[in-house]
Design a protein around this motif. Structure first.
Motif, short mmCIF file in Angstrom:
data_model
loop_
_atom_site.label_atom_id
_atom_site.label_comp_id
_atom_site.label_asym_id
_atom_site.label_seq_id
_atom_site.Cartn_x
_atom_site.Cartn_y
_atom_site.Cartn_z
N THR A 163 1.04 62.58 105.67
CA THR A 163 1.98 62.32 106.94
C THR A 163 2.34 63.54 107.39
OG1 THR A 163 2.69 60.34 106.34
CG2 THR A 163 4.01 61.29 107.91
N ASP A 164 2.01 64.02 108.88
CA ASP A 164 2.30 65.18 109.44
C ASP A 164 3.84 65.78 108.83
OD1 ASP A 164 3.38 66.98 112.04
OD2 ASP A 164 1.02 67.28 111.65
N ALA A 189 0.97 56.52 110.93
CA ALA A 189 0.13 57.60 110.40
C ALA A 189 -0.94 57.40 109.28
CB ALA A 189 1.22 59.09 110.13
#
Length: 275
Positions: A163-164, A189
């Motif tokens: 996940t970013d 995501a």
């Protein structure tokens, strides 16, 4: 204005209609299979090998074998067990993968154990499952889950872990709750990787459904194919293999529809990036 309309007119006229697009799609989908059937038929007519029947003989055996009581007695129970196994694999894989992916200490703790169990071929667990659970539908479902859950679990872990970080920090700064972060950030995501794992899990589940029924069963699609093979009912055996292929195609089509709905945002983003 008139010049623009005249310029746009031929482009609009050249656009293929809905019927043309459907016909082209069907042509691409069915062209190669039809060609292979023709080649198969030509080779079968020149062959004297009784284990290599022609497509027409297989089709006749398909109708005689599966259109009738055998569909209810063998095919439907197999599809029921397959559906249960796939559903359980998706639920367990996504739930456990999300928890493990979110907790780094748990991921590091379980990684050796996960790699160990992932390396065990699920068919070798069938005798163990038979001893523990008996020759029951539960045993067959457990065998399906023991193999199909791993692609979903591991892809979910990797998707959640990737996940970013910028989006995660932004969620922290806005004091987003844990459930909101999970539902609106983490799972969306990770969804492309999750869906890739589900696609792999479907193939594994279909294989294990057949294997579990070949090992220990008195009914089912896998049992019937093995029965036909042992009794040299060659055309009937090929018809069972054909039915398995059709089940696989059906699963792929259903999965494609679900995937397009779940990942609409993802495919839309890819289209924008291509433009």
């Amino acid at each position: 204005m008139a010049v623009a309309e005249r310029t746009a007119g031929p482009d609009v006229a050249r656009r293929p209609g809905v019927g043309s697009r459907i016909a082209a799609s069907l042509g691409y989908s069915l062209g190669l299979p039809m060609l292979l059937l023709v080649v198969w038929g030509l080779l079968a007519t020149r062959s004297t090998n009784r284990f290599f029947p022609d497509p027409l003989t297989i089709f006749e055996a398909f109708v005689d074998t599966w259109v009738g009581p055998a569909f209810v007695e063998d095919v439907l129970p197999s599809l029921y067990r397959l559906g249960l196994g796939i559903t359980a694999s998706i639920v367990v894989g996504i739930a456990a993968g999300t928890i493990i992916g979110l907790m780094q200490w748990l991921r590091e703790l379980l990684e050796p154990l996960l790699e160990f169990f992932r390396a065990i071929p699920p068919p070798v667990l069938i005798p163990v499952a038979m001893l523990l659970l008996g020759i029951t539908d539960t045993m067959k479902v457990v065998v399906i889950v023991s193999g199909a859950v791993w692609p979903i679990l591991l892809n979910t872990i990797e998707g959640v872990r990737a996940t970013d970080s910028v989006m995660t920090e932004t969620a922290d700064s806005f004091q987003v709750t844990w459930w909101e972060r999970l539902w609106f950030l983490v799972l969306p995501a990770a969804s492309p990787r999750i869906m890739a794992g589900v696609r792999q899990g479907l193939s594994v589940a279909l294989i294990l459904m057949v294997i579990s029924e070949m090992f220990a069963s008195s009914a089912g699609l896998g049992y019937r194919i093995a029965y036909f093979q042992r009794n040299y009912l060659i055309a009937e055996m090929w018809s069972g293999i054909l039915l398995l292929g059709l089940v696989g195609v059906f699963l792929a089509v259903v999965f494609g529809i679900v995937e397009r709905r779940v990942l609409r945002w993802y495919h839309g983003l890819r289209e924008v990036n291509r433009a």
